[in-house]
Write a protein that holds these residues in place. Sequence first.
Motif, PDB file in Angstrom:
ATOM      1  N   GLY A   1     -11.232   7.220  -7.516  1.00 18.89           N
ATOM      2  CA  GLY A   1     -10.322   6.203  -6.999  1.00 18.89           C
ATOM      3  C   GLY A   1     -10.284   4.975  -7.891  1.00 18.89           C
ATOM      4  O   GLY A   1      -9.206   4.413  -8.134  1.00 18.89           O
ATOM      5  N   PHE A   2     -11.441   4.563  -8.408  1.00 20.48           N
ATOM      6  CA  PHE A   2     -11.470   3.386  -9.289  1.00 20.48           C
ATOM      7  C   PHE A   2     -10.714   3.661 -10.586  1.00 20.48           C
ATOM      8  O   PHE A   2      -9.993   2.803 -11.092  1.00 20.48           O
ATOM      9  CB  PHE A   2     -12.916   2.948  -9.558  1.00 20.48           C
ATOM     10  N   ALA A   3     -10.886   4.865 -11.123  1.00 23.77           N
ATOM     11  CA  ALA A   3     -10.160   5.230 -12.343  1.00 23.77           C
ATOM     12  C   ALA A   3      -8.659   5.212 -12.075  1.00 23.77           C
ATOM     13  O   ALA A   3      -7.856   4.738 -12.889  1.00 23.77           O
ATOM     14  CB  ALA A   3     -10.590   6.618 -12.821  1.00 23.77           C
ATOM     15  N   ARG A   4      -8.282   5.715 -10.911  1.00 27.85           N
ATOM     16  CA  ARG A   4      -6.877   5.754 -10.527  1.00 27.85           C
ATOM     17  C   ARG A   4      -6.320   4.321 -10.383  1.00 27.85           C
ATOM     18  O   ARG A   4      -5.190   4.043 -10.789  1.00 27.85           O
ATOM     19  CB  ARG A   4      -6.759   6.516  -9.207  1.00 27.85           C
ATOM     20  N   ALA A   5      -7.127   3.424  -9.816  1.00 31.84           N
ATOM     21  CA  ALA A   5      -6.701   2.026  -9.653  1.00 31.84           C
ATOM     22  C   ALA A   5      -6.399   1.397 -11.010  1.00 31.84           C
ATOM     23  O   ALA A   5      -5.407   0.680 -11.167  1.00 31.84           O
ATOM     24  CB  ALA A   5      -7.782   1.224  -8.924  1.00 31.84           C
TER      25      ALA A   5
ATOM     26  N   GLU B   1      -6.652  16.522   1.001  1.00 35.18           N
ATOM     27  CA  GLU B   1      -6.531  16.052  -0.386  1.00 35.18           C
ATOM     28  C   GLU B   1      -5.173  15.400  -0.636  1.00 35.18           C
ATOM     29  O   GLU B   1      -5.063  14.437  -1.386  1.00 35.18           O
ATOM     30  CB  GLU B   1      -6.747  17.222  -1.357  1.00 35.18           C
ATOM     31  N   THR B   2      -4.135  15.952   0.015  1.00 35.15           N
ATOM     32  CA  THR B   2      -2.788  15.385  -0.139  1.00 35.15           C
ATOM     33  C   THR B   2      -2.728  13.961   0.387  1.00 35.15           C
ATOM     34  O   THR B   2      -2.010  13.112  -0.146  1.00 35.15           O
ATOM     35  CB  THR B   2      -1.767  16.218   0.684  1.00 35.15           C
ATOM     36  N   ILE B   3      -3.474  13.701   1.476  1.00 39.71           N
ATOM     37  CA  ILE B   3      -3.390  12.368   2.073  1.00 39.71           C
ATOM     38  C   ILE B   3      -4.588  11.485   1.696  1.00 39.71           C
ATOM     39  O   ILE B   3      -4.820  10.451   2.287  1.00 39.71           O
ATOM     40  CB  ILE B   3      -3.229  12.447   3.622  1.00 39.71           C
ATOM     41  N   ASP B   4      -5.316  11.909   0.675  1.00 37.61           N
ATOM     42  CA  ASP B   4      -6.472  11.147   0.200  1.00 37.61           C
ATOM     43  C   ASP B   4      -6.055   9.762  -0.286  1.00 37.61           C
ATOM     44  O   ASP B   4      -5.262   9.640  -1.223  1.00 37.61           O
ATOM     45  CB  ASP B   4      -7.116  11.934  -0.958  1.00 37.61           C
ATOM     46  N   PRO B   5      -6.578   8.702   0.340  1.00 30.70           N
ATOM     47  CA  PRO B   5      -6.175   7.354  -0.095  1.00 30.70           C
ATOM     48  C   PRO B   5      -6.564   7.027  -1.533  1.00 30.70           C
ATOM     49  O   PRO B   5      -5.969   6.145  -2.151  1.00 30.70           O
ATOM     50  CB  PRO B   5      -6.886   6.426   0.901  1.00 30.70           C
ATOM     51  N   GLU B   6      -7.532   7.765  -2.108  1.00 37.75           N
ATOM     52  CA  GLU B   6      -7.931   7.461  -3.500  1.00 37.75           C
ATOM     53  C   GLU B   6      -6.783   7.742  -4.473  1.00 37.75           C
ATOM     54  O   GLU B   6      -6.708   7.170  -5.553  1.00 37.75           O
ATOM     55  CB  GLU B   6      -9.177   8.276  -3.904  1.00 37.75           C
TER      56      GLU B   6
ATOM     57  N   LEU C   1       0.824  -1.204   0.000  1.00 35.67           N
ATOM     58  CA  LEU C   1       0.000   0.000   0.000  1.00 35.67           C
ATOM     59  C   LEU C   1       0.863   1.262   0.000  1.00 35.67           C
ATOM     60  O   LEU C   1       1.626   1.492   0.935  1.00 35.67           O
ATOM     61  CB  LEU C   1      -0.913   0.039   1.222  1.00 35.67           C
ATOM     62  N   PRO C   2       0.754   2.084  -1.051  1.00 33.86           N
ATOM     63  CA  PRO C   2       1.466   3.371  -1.049  1.00 33.86           C
ATOM     64  C   PRO C   2       0.708   4.322  -0.120  1.00 33.86           C
ATOM     65  O   PRO C   2      -0.442   4.655  -0.383  1.00 33.86           O
ATOM     66  CB  PRO C   2       1.376   3.837  -2.502  1.00 33.86           C
ATOM     67  N   MET C   3       1.357   4.720   0.996  1.00 34.52           N
ATOM     68  CA  MET C   3       0.706   5.561   1.991  1.00 34.52           C
ATOM     69  C   MET C   3       1.066   7.021   1.704  1.00 34.52           C
ATOM     70  O   MET C   3       2.242   7.381   1.690  1.00 34.52           O
ATOM     71  CB  MET C   3       1.219   5.132   3.369  1.00 34.52           C
ATOM     72  N   PRO C   4       0.058   7.853   1.437  1.00 42.04           N
ATOM     73  CA  PRO C   4       0.350   9.243   1.026  1.00 42.04           C
ATOM     74  C   PRO C   4       0.622  10.163   2.225  1.00 42.04           C
ATOM     75  O   PRO C   4      -0.186  11.007   2.551  1.00 42.04           O
ATOM     76  CB  PRO C   4      -0.922   9.649   0.288  1.00 42.04           C
TER      77      PRO C   4
ATOM     78  N   ARG D   1       0.599 -11.978 -12.612  1.00 47.83           N
ATOM     79  CA  ARG D   1       0.170 -10.695 -13.193  1.00 47.83           C
ATOM     80  C   ARG D   1      -0.094  -9.726 -12.052  1.00 47.83           C
ATOM     81  O   ARG D   1      -0.347 -10.139 -10.928  1.00 47.83           O
ATOM     82  CB  ARG D   1      -1.150 -10.884 -13.970  1.00 47.83           C
ATOM     83  N   THR D   2      -0.115  -8.453 -12.382  1.00 49.79           N
ATOM     84  CA  THR D   2      -0.380  -7.437 -11.365  1.00 49.79           C
ATOM     85  C   THR D   2      -1.857  -7.404 -11.000  1.00 49.79           C
ATOM     86  O   THR D   2      -2.727  -7.577 -11.849  1.00 49.79           O
ATOM     87  CB  THR D   2       0.007  -6.049 -11.905  1.00 49.79           C
ATOM     88  N   GLY D   3      -2.118  -7.185  -9.722  1.00 50.94           N
ATOM     89  CA  GLY D   3      -3.484  -6.977  -9.263  1.00 50.94           C
ATOM     90  C   GLY D   3      -3.544  -5.730  -8.399  1.00 50.94           C
ATOM     91  O   GLY D   3      -2.622  -5.454  -7.643  1.00 50.94           O
ATOM     92  N   VAL D   4      -4.604  -4.959  -8.545  1.00 45.56           N
ATOM     93  CA  VAL D   4      -4.795  -3.774  -7.705  1.00 45.56           C
ATOM     94  C   VAL D   4      -6.140  -3.928  -7.006  1.00 45.56           C
ATOM     95  O   VAL D   4      -7.151  -4.217  -7.648  1.00 45.56           O
ATOM     96  CB  VAL D   4      -4.790  -2.478  -8.542  1.00 45.56           C
ATOM     97  N   VAL D   5      -6.142  -3.759  -5.679  1.00 43.74           N
ATOM     98  CA  VAL D   5      -7.390  -3.827  -4.933  1.00 43.74           C
ATOM     99  C   VAL D   5      -7.753  -2.417  -4.485  1.00 43.74           C
ATOM    100  O   VAL D   5      -7.113  -1.842  -3.607  1.00 43.74           O
ATOM    101  CB  VAL D   5      -7.263  -4.749  -3.703  1.00 43.74           C
TER     102      VAL D   5
END
Lengths: 337, 337
Positions: A292-296, A262-267, A115-118, A279-283
């Motif tokens: 957030g879904f578009a970003r995923a 906004e800087t620390i927004d998990p999306e 998880l990339p933590m912002p 293969r890569t998977g993103v949850v």
Amino acid sequence: MDANGADLGPAEVAAGAAIAAERGTRVLLFGPAEQIGSTPDGVEVVDAPLSIAKAPDPALAVRGTPDASIVLATKAVAEGRADALVSGGSTGAALAAGLFNIRRARGIYRPALALPMPVPGAPVLLLDVGASPEVRPEHLVQFAFMGAAFAQAVLGVAAPRVGLMSNGAEPGKGTPDVISAHARLVETGGRINFIGNVEGNQVTEGVADVVVMDGFTGNVTLKLIEGVSSKLMRSIRETAVKSPRGRLGGLLLRRPLKSLRETIDPELAGGAYMLGLRRTGVVAHGRFTRTGFARAIEVAERAVREDVVGRTLAALDAAGALRQAPSSDAPASVQST
Amino acid sequence: MDANGADLGPAEVAAGAAIAAERGTRVLLFGPAEQIGSTPDGVEVVDAPLSIAKAPDPALAVRGTPDASIVLATKAVAEGRADALVSGGSTGAALAAGLFNIRRARGIYRPALALPMPVPGAPVLLLDVGASPEVRPEHLVQFAFMGAAFAQAVLGVAAPRVGLMSNGAEPGKGTPDVISAHARLVETGGRINFIGNVEGNQVTEGVADVVVMDGFTGNVTLKLIEGVSSKLMRSIRETAVKSPRGRLGGLLLRRPLKSLRETIDPELAGGAYMLGLRRTGVVAHGRFTRTGFARAIEVAERAVREDVVGRTLAALDAAGALRQAPSSDAPASVQST
């Protein structure tokens, strides 16, 4: 992409897919066609109304529900009809279906959720945040390489500083497994930028780009960071509104604090990454909106483009950290069947 | 009380002892008499200039340095010349000397460090925060009873709600040891107010009065709470000063935020408690001022008055959770000699 599992429902996931499609990514979307409705060019809907996102035993649900949307989505990835998996929210189901259908990459002991933590000014990749609650030292070593390769390829960190979570700075601090992993990481000398142990109070201080730990500690860590941040923000608000001065101060700070939030927004991070599969998977997080879904989808696409899987395996191979031929107790088949 | 180990030096610890003496507690203070200087009635100084507070291997230092201030202080407690131990800062040395001289109470597997975390509106006792990094299920069960008895006797919580830290709410979530501890705590049916698993994001939400975990997870937890709070407060300040509106808002909020900081001041708790020994021990934080040291003495005195040790053992005995006669591998002597 699995459209089931999101708090806002499959239509919100589809709206995220539509944004990604506008940017040129093709999305194969598995979910209830009726709820999803019409989609733009670039989003192909496969009707799969059955959801196992809330199943109490995901591994059992995956094996017993071949028509579940996440099972069909992982099969599409396994068969090469898609290059990466994106899940709309259920971590347990995505992991179980990923292990079962996409399977672990050759030489990988255990998958990890990264998880990339912002954190403002000090972003940090945490892994494992929950795929493998109990690990052996060699698993932690692989996580270190998996995290470093990912930070380099997807997050754009040139020589990621990798730290090992422990309860003290000295190499002798930690559980026996952590102490052993520390020694092995030191032995890889130079093949990875290992900076030693990292303590809890250093995670948000920017001392490391990647912090490695078992999935139990990682899950607790991730949720503590969320919980403590949220509690502190609420406490400040509640303290402020008690006096007229405080209320005015809070009003004046509303805009700056919004920018901080906004800087620390998990999306922004797009979710957690399933590393160690073929293969890569993103949850994505179940609470996400379409953004957030578009970003995923976007980060999944970047992981494919940058060949995270191939680069990770090459780094592990060069360091002699790949698992050798399966032993007789064959943990691979135990986990994936 | 050991005067060595504090960041501000032995004189600050002595100043804390003086405050406690004014309130009627008698303090036997071990440390460098020259640096401590004169003390009021009620504080008796025993000249013990030798400090092992910074020793890399505390257990080794304790055995090899019989004249060290912490060793002399723990001996005074073991011999009944003092009723409780208070350490001026070094957790490692206090734990090692405590185990060696005060020794574990009969029937206790492992000591635990318990920290009362001053969360606004939701105080919570965390244990173990670092005494026993690796534990077995029966140790976690004992920690639960030790924490409940302490919360009741010293913190004044009538029927403490005890939670088990895990990576999910369901009883089947966690490492095998956590899952087994959960089942055993359920079996104690009614002898303890066990509320089940607690996740990281719930720790600061007031769902439990006591949260139990192994010393590795606990140490990470404690330091994450400190680190995330500190980082967020700094980020808010840095964001605020970027604009004139924000600067004014920050100025108006200064007083309310000061009161919030006072609420969560770690000095209020007096430090961490060494539970599971024959006598109570309190480890003040090395960063404390005299206020914190005085508070540490005050809570140690209360623990003695309320007979935390006796009440803990009685509760464990009633629940059948005491360790039976030492087995042949005798972990007791392995750890304390």
